[in-house]
Design a protein around this motif. Sequence first.
Motif, PDB file in Angstrom:
ATOM      1  N   THR A 293       0.847  -1.184   0.000  1.00 15.29           N
ATOM      2  CA  THR A 293       0.000   0.000   0.000  1.00 15.29           C
ATOM      3  C   THR A 293       0.884   1.235   0.000  1.00 15.29           C
ATOM      4  O   THR A 293       1.851   1.319   0.774  1.00 15.29           O
ATOM      5  N   THR A 295       0.469   4.301   1.034  1.00 20.58           N
ATOM      6  CA  THR A 295       0.488   4.988   2.326  1.00 20.58           C
ATOM      7  C   THR A 295      -0.288   4.153   3.338  1.00 20.58           C
ATOM      8  O   THR A 295      -1.486   4.378   3.545  1.00 20.58           O
ATOM      9  N   GLN A 379       9.537   5.871   6.842  1.00 19.71           N
ATOM     10  CA  GLN A 379       8.699   6.552   5.868  1.00 19.71           C
ATOM     11  C   GLN A 379       7.228   6.193   6.026  1.00 19.71           C
ATOM     12  O   GLN A 379       6.892   5.031   6.249  1.00 19.71           O
ATOM     13  N   HIS A 380       6.372   7.173   5.963  1.00 18.92           N
ATOM     14  CA  HIS A 380       4.910   7.033   5.979  1.00 18.92           C
ATOM     15  C   HIS A 380       4.320   6.872   7.384  1.00 18.92           C
ATOM     16  O   HIS A 380       3.126   7.117   7.562  1.00 18.92           O
ATOM     17  N   ALA A 384       0.824   8.836   8.897  1.00 22.49           N
ATOM     18  CA  ALA A 384      -0.304   7.941   9.183  1.00 22.49           C
ATOM     19  C   ALA A 384      -0.694   8.027  10.653  1.00 22.49           C
ATOM     20  O   ALA A 384      -1.888   7.996  10.997  1.00 22.49           O
TER      21      ALA A 384
END
Length: 421
Positions: A293, A295, A379-380, A384
Amino acid sequence: MPAPPPDLQISADHARRFLVRRHLLDPPRSLPAKPSSVLDVVDRLGSLQFDPLEVPGARNHDLVLHNRVAGYEREWCDRWLYGNDRRLIELYNKSLNILPVDELPFYRLAWSHGADRYGDVLAEHAGLANRIRHHIRESGPVSTASFRDVTDRVQWWWDSDAASTGTKAARAVMETMFVVGELGIARREGSRRFYDLIDRLVPARLLETHAPEAEQARHRLLSRHRGVGLMAVGGAGELVMGTGKAPERARITAALVEEGALLPVAVEGFREVRHVLAEEMPILQATEAGEATATPPVSFLAPLDPLMWDRRLVKGLFDFDYIWEVYVPAPKRRHGYYVLPLLFGDRLVGRIEPRFERVTRTLRIAGIWFEDGFGPMEQHFVPALADALHAYRMFVGATSVTWPRTRLGRDLAAALRRVGT
Protein backbone atom coordinates in the motif's frame (compact mmCIF):
# COMPACT_ATOMS: atom_id res chain seq x y z
CA MET A 1 -7.51 -41.81 9.25
CA PRO A 2 -6.33 -38.15 9.23
CA ALA A 3 -8.02 -35.71 6.89
CA PRO A 4 -6.13 -34.83 3.70
CA PRO A 5 -4.30 -31.48 3.68
CA PRO A 6 -6.42 -28.53 2.49
CA ASP A 7 -6.30 -27.64 -1.19
CA LEU A 8 -6.20 -23.98 -0.19
CA GLN A 9 -2.78 -22.84 1.03
CA ILE A 10 -1.74 -19.24 1.72
CA SER A 11 1.38 -17.49 2.90
CA ALA A 12 1.63 -15.67 6.20
CA ASP A 13 1.87 -12.35 4.33
CA HIS A 14 -1.31 -13.15 2.43
CA ALA A 15 -3.07 -14.15 5.66
CA ARG A 16 -2.19 -10.81 7.26
CA ARG A 17 -3.44 -8.82 4.28
CA PHE A 18 -6.64 -10.85 4.23
CA LEU A 19 -7.33 -10.44 7.95
CA VAL A 20 -6.80 -6.69 7.95
CA ARG A 21 -9.06 -6.28 4.90
CA ARG A 22 -11.85 -8.56 6.11
CA HIS A 23 -11.79 -6.89 9.53
CA LEU A 24 -12.64 -3.62 7.75
CA LEU A 25 -9.30 -2.05 8.71
CA ASP A 26 -7.87 -1.68 5.18
CA PRO A 27 -8.52 1.17 5.00
CA PRO A 28 -9.81 2.10 8.47
CA ARG A 29 -12.88 4.30 8.97
CA SER A 30 -14.08 3.48 5.47
CA LEU A 31 -17.75 2.76 6.17
CA PRO A 32 -20.18 5.66 5.67
CA ALA A 33 -20.73 8.09 8.53
CA LYS A 34 -24.22 6.97 9.48
CA PRO A 35 -25.83 4.82 12.22
CA SER A 36 -26.59 1.90 9.89
CA SER A 37 -22.84 1.33 9.45
CA VAL A 38 -22.81 0.01 13.03
CA LEU A 39 -25.09 -2.81 11.91
CA ASP A 40 -22.81 -3.49 8.94
CA VAL A 41 -19.85 -3.96 11.29
CA VAL A 42 -21.79 -6.33 13.53
CA ASP A 43 -22.95 -8.24 10.47
CA ARG A 44 -19.35 -8.72 9.32
CA LEU A 45 -17.84 -9.55 12.74
CA GLY A 46 -20.78 -11.39 14.30
CA SER A 47 -20.55 -9.66 17.66
CA LEU A 48 -18.76 -6.94 19.60
CA GLN A 49 -17.34 -7.43 23.05
CA PHE A 50 -18.61 -5.06 25.73
CA ASP A 51 -16.46 -3.66 28.50
CA PRO A 52 -17.52 -0.61 30.54
CA LEU A 53 -14.07 0.92 31.14
CA GLU A 54 -13.63 4.28 29.40
CA VAL A 55 -10.06 5.17 30.32
CA PRO A 56 -9.05 6.06 26.74
CA GLY A 57 -12.20 8.13 26.26
CA ALA A 58 -14.46 5.39 24.92
CA ARG A 59 -15.59 1.84 25.64
CA ASN A 60 -14.15 -1.19 23.87
CA HIS A 61 -16.97 -1.61 21.35
CA ASP A 62 -16.94 2.11 20.57
CA LEU A 63 -13.22 1.85 19.79
CA VAL A 64 -13.94 -1.09 17.47
CA LEU A 65 -16.61 0.91 15.66
CA HIS A 66 -14.54 4.11 15.51
CA ASN A 67 -11.84 2.21 13.61
CA ARG A 68 -14.32 1.10 10.96
CA VAL A 69 -16.95 3.84 10.61
CA ALA A 70 -16.14 7.36 9.44
CA GLY A 71 -17.09 9.99 12.00
CA TYR A 72 -18.48 7.36 14.36
CA GLU A 73 -20.52 8.67 17.29
CA ARG A 74 -21.22 6.43 20.27
CA GLU A 75 -24.89 7.42 20.19
CA TRP A 76 -25.19 5.46 16.94
CA CYS A 77 -24.58 2.12 18.67
CA ASP A 78 -26.64 3.13 21.72
CA ARG A 79 -29.52 3.87 19.35
CA TRP A 80 -29.63 0.25 18.18
CA LEU A 81 -29.09 -1.10 21.71
CA TYR A 82 -31.44 1.08 23.73
CA GLY A 83 -33.65 3.03 21.32
CA ASN A 84 -37.19 2.33 20.15
CA ASP A 85 -35.95 0.34 17.14
CA ARG A 86 -33.72 -2.18 18.91
CA ARG A 87 -31.57 -4.11 16.46
CA LEU A 88 -28.86 -5.13 18.94
CA ILE A 89 -28.88 -6.73 22.37
CA GLU A 90 -26.40 -7.37 25.19
CA LEU A 91 -26.06 -11.05 26.05
CA TYR A 92 -23.44 -13.31 27.56
CA ASN A 93 -21.77 -15.21 24.73
CA LYS A 94 -18.02 -14.65 24.55
CA SER A 95 -18.08 -12.68 27.77
CA LEU A 96 -20.69 -9.89 27.53
CA ASN A 97 -21.35 -9.34 23.83
CA ILE A 98 -23.36 -7.05 21.62
CA LEU A 99 -25.32 -9.26 19.22
CA PRO A 100 -28.05 -8.86 16.58
CA VAL A 101 -31.36 -9.12 18.38
CA ASP A 102 -32.81 -11.20 15.52
CA GLU A 103 -30.24 -13.90 16.36
CA LEU A 104 -31.52 -14.23 19.93
CA PRO A 105 -33.06 -17.70 19.36
CA PHE A 106 -29.53 -18.98 18.65
CA TYR A 107 -28.12 -17.64 21.92
CA ARG A 108 -30.71 -18.89 24.38
CA LEU A 109 -28.20 -21.49 25.55
CA ALA A 110 -26.57 -18.69 27.52
CA TRP A 111 -29.81 -18.24 29.47
CA SER A 112 -30.16 -22.00 30.04
CA HIS A 113 -26.59 -22.31 31.27
CA GLY A 114 -27.07 -19.25 33.46
CA ALA A 115 -30.12 -20.82 35.08
CA ASP A 116 -28.22 -24.04 35.73
CA ARG A 117 -25.30 -22.18 37.30
CA TYR A 118 -26.93 -19.31 39.18
CA GLY A 119 -30.59 -20.25 39.55
CA ASP A 120 -30.08 -21.00 43.24
CA VAL A 121 -29.45 -17.28 43.85
CA LEU A 122 -33.04 -16.53 42.85
CA ALA A 123 -34.31 -19.35 45.05
CA GLU A 124 -32.35 -18.14 48.05
CA HIS A 125 -33.53 -14.55 47.55
CA ALA A 126 -37.03 -15.21 46.24
CA GLY A 127 -38.57 -12.37 48.22
CA LEU A 128 -36.14 -9.81 46.86
CA ALA A 129 -36.53 -11.17 43.32
CA ASN A 130 -40.33 -10.79 43.56
CA ARG A 131 -39.92 -7.26 44.89
CA ILE A 132 -37.69 -6.37 41.93
CA ARG A 133 -40.16 -7.87 39.45
CA HIS A 134 -43.06 -5.92 40.98
CA HIS A 135 -41.09 -2.67 41.09
CA ILE A 136 -40.08 -2.92 37.43
CA ARG A 137 -43.56 -3.95 36.34
CA GLU A 138 -45.08 -0.94 38.10
CA SER A 139 -42.34 1.70 37.72
CA GLY A 140 -40.31 0.75 34.65
CA PRO A 141 -36.56 0.22 34.27
CA VAL A 142 -34.51 0.41 37.45
CA SER A 143 -30.93 0.07 38.60
CA THR A 144 -29.63 -1.41 41.83
CA ALA A 145 -29.63 2.12 43.24
CA SER A 146 -33.40 1.73 43.62
CA PHE A 147 -32.88 -0.79 46.42
CA ARG A 148 -30.51 1.00 48.77
CA ASP A 149 -32.41 -0.33 51.76
CA VAL A 150 -31.28 -3.90 50.95
CA THR A 151 -28.08 -4.37 52.94
CA ASP A 152 -27.59 -8.14 52.50
CA ARG A 153 -24.48 -9.20 50.60
CA VAL A 154 -23.64 -12.37 48.69
CA GLN A 155 -20.49 -13.87 47.20
CA TRP A 156 -20.80 -13.26 43.47
CA TRP A 157 -18.69 -14.46 40.52
CA TRP A 158 -16.41 -11.41 40.58
CA ASP A 159 -15.77 -11.75 44.34
CA SER A 160 -12.65 -13.88 43.87
CA ASP A 161 -10.58 -11.99 46.43
CA ALA A 162 -10.64 -13.81 49.77
CA ALA A 163 -10.85 -10.43 51.51
CA SER A 164 -13.93 -9.38 49.54
CA THR A 165 -17.01 -8.44 51.54
CA GLY A 166 -19.23 -9.67 48.73
CA THR A 167 -21.72 -7.99 46.41
CA LYS A 168 -24.95 -6.27 47.39
CA ALA A 169 -27.76 -8.79 47.15
CA ALA A 170 -29.94 -6.53 44.97
CA ARG A 171 -27.18 -6.22 42.41
CA ALA A 172 -26.47 -9.97 42.42
CA VAL A 173 -30.15 -10.85 42.07
CA MET A 174 -30.70 -8.40 39.21
CA GLU A 175 -27.56 -9.67 37.47
CA THR A 176 -28.85 -13.23 37.89
CA MET A 177 -32.21 -12.27 36.41
CA PHE A 178 -30.28 -10.80 33.47
CA VAL A 179 -28.10 -13.91 33.07
CA VAL A 180 -31.11 -16.24 33.01
CA GLY A 181 -33.02 -14.09 30.52
CA GLU A 182 -35.70 -12.62 32.76
CA LEU A 183 -34.37 -9.06 32.58
CA GLY A 184 -32.61 -7.12 29.83
CA ILE A 185 -30.54 -3.95 29.82
CA ALA A 186 -32.88 -1.13 28.90
CA ARG A 187 -30.21 1.58 28.95
CA ARG A 188 -26.98 2.62 30.60
CA GLU A 189 -26.06 5.81 32.38
CA GLY A 190 -22.29 5.77 32.59
CA SER A 191 -21.39 2.36 33.97
CA ARG A 192 -24.78 1.88 35.66
CA ARG A 193 -27.21 -0.58 34.11
CA PHE A 194 -30.95 -0.03 34.07
CA TYR A 195 -32.90 -3.27 33.80
CA ASP A 196 -36.36 -3.93 32.38
CA LEU A 197 -38.42 -7.06 31.84
CA ILE A 198 -37.06 -8.86 28.79
CA ASP A 199 -40.49 -9.15 27.17
CA ARG A 200 -40.68 -5.34 27.07
CA LEU A 201 -37.39 -5.14 25.19
CA VAL A 202 -37.52 -8.06 22.76
CA PRO A 203 -40.34 -8.89 20.30
CA ALA A 204 -42.52 -11.80 21.38
CA ARG A 205 -41.80 -13.66 18.13
CA LEU A 206 -38.14 -13.92 19.14
CA LEU A 207 -38.82 -14.92 22.74
CA GLU A 208 -41.21 -17.60 21.56
CA THR A 209 -38.69 -19.08 19.12
CA HIS A 210 -36.49 -21.82 20.56
CA ALA A 211 -33.84 -23.01 18.13
CA PRO A 212 -32.71 -26.62 18.74
CA GLU A 213 -29.52 -26.87 20.80
CA ALA A 214 -27.61 -28.32 17.85
CA GLU A 215 -28.50 -25.28 15.72
CA GLN A 216 -27.54 -22.95 18.57
CA ALA A 217 -24.16 -24.64 18.94
CA ARG A 218 -23.58 -24.40 15.19
CA HIS A 219 -24.54 -20.74 15.07
CA ARG A 220 -22.41 -19.79 18.08
CA LEU A 221 -19.33 -21.49 16.65
CA LEU A 222 -19.90 -19.88 13.26
CA SER A 223 -20.16 -16.48 14.97
CA ARG A 224 -16.65 -16.99 16.38
CA HIS A 225 -15.41 -17.70 12.86
CA ARG A 226 -17.03 -14.44 11.76
CA GLY A 227 -15.14 -12.68 14.52
CA VAL A 228 -11.70 -14.20 13.97
CA GLY A 229 -11.63 -14.72 10.21
CA LEU A 230 -9.08 -17.56 10.19
CA MET A 231 -10.07 -19.76 13.10
CA ALA A 232 -8.92 -23.28 13.95
CA VAL A 233 -10.95 -25.94 15.76
CA GLY A 234 -9.09 -25.30 19.01
CA GLY A 235 -8.58 -22.14 20.94
CA ALA A 236 -7.94 -20.85 24.42
CA GLY A 237 -10.26 -19.37 27.01
CA GLU A 238 -13.05 -17.07 25.89
CA LEU A 239 -12.35 -17.68 22.20
CA VAL A 240 -14.16 -21.03 22.31
CA MET A 241 -16.12 -20.62 25.55
CA GLY A 242 -19.71 -21.77 25.12
CA THR A 243 -19.05 -23.59 21.83
CA GLY A 244 -18.69 -27.08 23.30
CA LYS A 245 -15.72 -29.28 24.02
CA ALA A 246 -13.08 -30.02 21.40
CA PRO A 247 -14.76 -33.17 19.94
CA GLU A 248 -18.05 -31.30 19.52
CA ARG A 249 -16.33 -28.30 17.92
CA ALA A 250 -14.51 -30.66 15.55
CA ARG A 251 -17.79 -32.34 14.59
CA ILE A 252 -19.59 -29.03 14.01
CA THR A 253 -16.64 -27.64 12.06
CA ALA A 254 -16.57 -30.71 9.81
CA ALA A 255 -20.29 -30.27 9.16
CA LEU A 256 -19.80 -26.58 8.30
CA VAL A 257 -17.06 -27.57 5.86
CA GLU A 258 -19.28 -30.22 4.30
CA GLU A 259 -22.12 -27.69 3.95
CA GLY A 260 -19.76 -25.28 2.23
CA ALA A 261 -20.02 -22.56 4.89
CA LEU A 262 -16.33 -22.92 5.82
CA LEU A 263 -13.31 -23.71 3.69
CA PRO A 264 -10.23 -25.34 5.24
CA VAL A 265 -6.98 -23.49 4.62
CA ALA A 266 -3.34 -24.22 5.37
CA VAL A 267 -1.62 -21.07 6.62
CA GLU A 268 2.16 -20.79 6.45
CA GLY A 269 3.70 -21.26 9.89
CA PHE A 270 0.73 -23.11 11.44
CA ARG A 271 0.47 -26.86 11.84
CA GLU A 272 -3.27 -26.83 12.50
CA VAL A 273 -5.83 -26.34 9.75
CA ARG A 274 -7.64 -23.03 9.86
CA HIS A 275 -10.86 -21.99 8.16
CA VAL A 276 -12.14 -19.12 6.09
CA LEU A 277 -15.79 -18.25 5.60
CA ALA A 278 -16.80 -19.29 2.08
CA GLU A 279 -18.55 -15.95 1.58
CA GLU A 280 -15.20 -14.19 2.14
CA MET A 281 -13.34 -15.98 -0.65
CA PRO A 282 -13.54 -12.83 -2.83
CA ILE A 283 -11.63 -10.95 -0.11
CA LEU A 284 -9.07 -13.73 0.12
CA GLN A 285 -8.58 -13.67 -3.64
CA ALA A 286 -8.40 -9.88 -3.78
CA THR A 287 -5.59 -9.81 -1.18
CA GLU A 288 -3.48 -12.51 -2.81
CA ALA A 289 -1.22 -10.07 -4.64
CA GLY A 290 1.47 -8.56 -2.48
CA GLU A 291 1.63 -5.00 -3.76
CA ALA A 292 2.52 -2.69 -0.93
CA THR A 293 0.00 0.00 0.00
CA ALA A 294 1.43 3.38 -0.98
CA THR A 295 0.49 4.99 2.33
CA PRO A 296 -0.36 2.30 4.91
CA PRO A 297 -2.76 3.64 7.57
CA VAL A 298 -2.48 3.50 11.36
CA SER A 299 -5.24 2.28 13.69
CA PHE A 300 -5.39 2.27 17.49
CA LEU A 301 -7.01 -1.13 18.02
CA ALA A 302 -9.36 -1.81 20.90
CA PRO A 303 -7.94 -4.31 23.42
CA LEU A 304 -10.83 -6.69 22.69
CA ASP A 305 -11.01 -6.02 18.97
CA PRO A 306 -11.98 -9.22 17.12
CA LEU A 307 -8.67 -9.03 15.23
CA MET A 308 -6.98 -9.65 18.61
CA TRP A 309 -9.27 -12.45 19.86
CA ASP A 310 -7.10 -15.35 18.71
CA ARG A 311 -3.82 -14.57 20.45
CA ARG A 312 -2.12 -17.63 18.96
CA LEU A 313 -3.03 -16.43 15.47
CA VAL A 314 -1.84 -12.90 16.26
CA LYS A 315 1.45 -14.18 17.65
CA GLY A 316 2.07 -16.52 14.71
CA LEU A 317 1.17 -14.10 11.93
CA PHE A 318 2.14 -10.71 13.32
CA ASP A 319 4.87 -11.76 15.76
CA PHE A 320 2.99 -9.69 18.32
CA ASP A 321 2.52 -10.93 21.88
CA TYR A 322 -0.35 -8.94 23.37
CA ILE A 323 -1.81 -9.13 26.85
CA TRP A 324 -4.40 -6.62 28.00
CA GLU A 325 -2.88 -5.70 31.35
CA VAL A 326 -5.81 -3.80 32.83
CA TYR A 327 -6.32 -6.58 35.41
CA VAL A 328 -2.60 -7.20 35.97
CA PRO A 329 -1.17 -5.70 39.20
CA ALA A 330 0.79 -2.55 38.36
CA PRO A 331 4.22 -3.91 39.44
CA LYS A 332 3.81 -6.86 37.06
CA ARG A 333 2.78 -4.90 33.96
CA ARG A 334 5.17 -4.87 31.02
CA HIS A 335 3.52 -1.82 29.52
CA GLY A 336 0.59 0.26 30.79
CA TYR A 337 -2.90 -0.02 32.24
CA TYR A 338 -5.17 0.39 29.18
CA VAL A 339 -2.88 -0.11 26.20
CA LEU A 340 -4.02 -0.33 22.56
CA PRO A 341 -2.18 -2.24 19.81
CA LEU A 342 -0.85 -0.07 16.98
CA LEU A 343 -1.72 -1.41 13.53
CA PHE A 344 0.35 0.04 10.66
CA GLY A 345 -0.84 -1.34 7.34
CA ASP A 346 -0.82 -5.09 7.93
CA ARG A 347 1.76 -4.97 10.74
CA LEU A 348 1.30 -4.67 14.49
CA VAL A 349 4.20 -2.37 15.26
CA GLY A 350 3.67 -1.22 18.84
CA ARG A 351 1.38 -0.12 21.62
CA ILE A 352 -0.08 3.20 22.71
CA GLU A 353 -1.77 4.22 25.95
CA PRO A 354 -4.16 7.14 25.37
CA ARG A 355 -5.97 8.59 28.37
CA PHE A 356 -8.72 11.17 28.00
CA GLU A 357 -8.70 13.81 30.75
CA ARG A 358 -12.29 14.99 30.68
CA VAL A 359 -11.88 18.08 32.86
CA THR A 360 -9.26 19.64 30.59
CA ARG A 361 -10.41 17.78 27.44
CA THR A 362 -6.83 16.63 26.94
CA LEU A 363 -5.82 13.43 25.23
CA ARG A 364 -2.78 12.40 27.25
CA ILE A 365 -0.53 9.78 25.70
CA ALA A 366 0.64 8.07 28.87
CA GLY A 367 3.02 5.77 27.01
CA ILE A 368 4.02 4.46 23.61
CA TRP A 369 6.15 1.41 22.83
CA PHE A 370 7.36 -0.08 19.55
CA GLU A 371 8.34 -3.59 18.58
CA ASP A 372 12.00 -4.49 18.17
CA GLY A 373 13.17 -3.69 14.68
CA PHE A 374 10.53 -1.04 13.96
CA GLY A 375 11.64 2.57 13.64
CA PRO A 376 8.74 4.97 14.22
CA MET A 377 10.43 7.59 12.05
CA GLU A 378 10.34 5.31 9.03
CA GLN A 379 8.70 6.55 5.87
CA HIS A 380 4.91 7.03 5.98
CA PHE A 381 4.46 6.14 9.68
CA VAL A 382 4.42 9.64 11.18
CA PRO A 383 1.87 11.04 8.68
CA ALA A 384 -0.30 7.94 9.18
CA LEU A 385 0.01 8.32 12.96
CA ALA A 386 -1.00 11.96 12.59
CA ASP A 387 -4.15 10.97 10.67
CA ALA A 388 -5.09 8.32 13.24
CA LEU A 389 -4.40 10.68 16.15
CA HIS A 390 -6.53 13.44 14.60
CA ALA A 391 -9.43 11.03 14.01
CA TYR A 392 -9.12 9.72 17.57
CA ARG A 393 -8.94 13.19 19.10
CA MET A 394 -12.09 14.24 17.24
CA PHE A 395 -13.83 11.02 18.27
CA VAL A 396 -13.26 11.42 22.02
CA GLY A 397 -13.72 15.20 21.93
CA ALA A 398 -10.22 16.22 22.99
CA THR A 399 -8.97 19.73 22.25
CA SER A 400 -5.27 19.03 22.87
CA VAL A 401 -2.76 16.17 22.96
CA THR A 402 0.19 15.70 25.29
CA TRP A 403 3.04 13.22 24.96
CA PRO A 404 5.15 11.50 27.61
CA ARG A 405 8.28 13.34 28.71
CA THR A 406 10.59 10.74 27.27
CA ARG A 407 13.04 10.97 24.39
CA LEU A 408 10.65 8.98 22.20
CA GLY A 409 7.68 11.08 23.27
CA ARG A 410 9.50 14.34 22.49
CA ASP A 411 10.73 13.03 19.13
CA LEU A 412 7.27 11.92 18.06
CA ALA A 413 5.66 15.17 19.19
CA ALA A 414 8.23 17.14 17.17
CA ALA A 415 7.76 14.90 14.11
CA LEU A 416 3.98 15.34 14.31
CA ARG A 417 4.36 19.10 14.50
CA ARG A 418 6.43 18.98 11.33
CA VAL A 419 3.58 17.29 9.45
CA GLY A 420 1.09 19.81 10.79
CA THR A 421 -0.47 18.03 13.79
